[in-house]
Scaffold this active site. Sequence first.
Site, PDB file in Angstrom:
ATOM      1  N   GLU A 229      38.063  23.764   6.699  1.00 54.13           N
ATOM      2  CA  GLU A 229      38.726  24.959   6.463  1.00 54.13           C
ATOM      3  C   GLU A 229      39.558  25.389   7.598  1.00 54.13           C
ATOM      4  OE1 GLU A 229      38.030  26.845   2.209  1.00 54.13           O
ATOM      5  OE2 GLU A 229      36.374  27.216   3.626  1.00 54.13           O
TER       6      GLU A 229
ATOM      7  N   HIS B 274      37.332  33.719   7.519  1.00 52.81           N
ATOM      8  CA  HIS B 274      37.172  33.294   6.284  1.00 52.81           C
ATOM      9  C   HIS B 274      35.668  33.447   5.863  1.00 52.81           C
ATOM     10  CE1 HIS B 274      37.270  31.410   2.215  1.00 52.81           C
ATOM     11  NE2 HIS B 274      36.420  30.521   2.916  1.00 52.81           N
TER      12      HIS B 274
ATOM     13  N   HIS C  17      36.886  31.919  -4.803  1.00 52.82           N
ATOM     14  CA  HIS C  17      36.348  31.249  -3.542  1.00 52.82           C
ATOM     15  C   HIS C  17      35.832  32.458  -2.505  1.00 52.82           C
ATOM     16  CE1 HIS C  17      37.154  28.251   0.060  1.00 52.82           C
ATOM     17  NE2 HIS C  17      36.151  29.043   0.146  1.00 52.82           N
TER      18      HIS C  17
ATOM     19  N   HIS D 281      32.887  34.927   2.377  1.00 49.13           N
ATOM     20  CA  HIS D 281      32.557  35.008   0.795  1.00 49.13           C
ATOM     21  C   HIS D 281      31.570  36.109   0.649  1.00 49.13           C
ATOM     22  CE1 HIS D 281      32.631  30.564   2.274  1.00 49.13           C
ATOM     23  NE2 HIS D 281      33.648  30.611   1.381  1.00 49.13           N
TER      24      HIS D 281
END
Length: 255
Positions: free
Chosen positions: A93, A112, A182, A114
């Site tokens: 990613e 990034h 996601h 979660h």
Amino acid sequence: MRQGLEGSVGAGPMQGSPELERTVAEIVDASRILAHEGIIDSFGHVSARHPNSPGHYLMPRTRAAELVGAEDILIFDLDDALVSKSEARIFAERSIHGAIYRARPDVVAVCHHHAPQMMPFCTSDAELVPVFHLGATMGATVPLWDSQDEFGDTNLIVSTRQQGDSLARTLGANWTVLMRGHGATVAGRSVRELTFRSIYGARNADVQLKAAQVGTLRRLTAAEAVAASDFNLTPFAMDRAWEQWTRRVRGADEP
């Protein structure tokens, strides 16, 4: 190789200019801070644009953020190709990071993650909006990117240039973008700003969810969100938080 691109994994801390060493140290701090604050778990990553070469960025090898050290930081070009001489495993990613750096010259750092607080907004039609002053630093508008729109059924990992560019287009001029099913991606004009936006964006999501359970949600006005964000992203506020966060992850006796 251009000056300042000497670093590679496996030979001790990345050496180079003071600016490069400072950026590497901030990526390490930010990775550990965001892990400590529950934003990143075993999955997720922080990167920063190379301070001496805007056409490159710095990102750890594949490793849990809490464990990242200076020796783990690698150099990539804006096509997401590894520049460092290393056989370390690298994040698929990284496509997220390279795409945002290509699209946004003003962006210096990307995360990034979660974070659990954000996930309800990634899996529903509920709009994530600024509801308190520190939370406004996530940005007045938080768009939702749905990989299904352009790419159909995938494993939800943003692993191609096309997917990364699509995500960057949805982010647009904003600072936080949700990813359907996601997680979220956050951009900043410095590593410290990125860390601040990531933490308080997640806290805003948590407050919004709780407020909606007890009564009618009262969001900030657009003007309030901009003014609050501008104030809280000054060194006056960010440096105070950064000092506290780094002491937690480095140990109270370290500067």
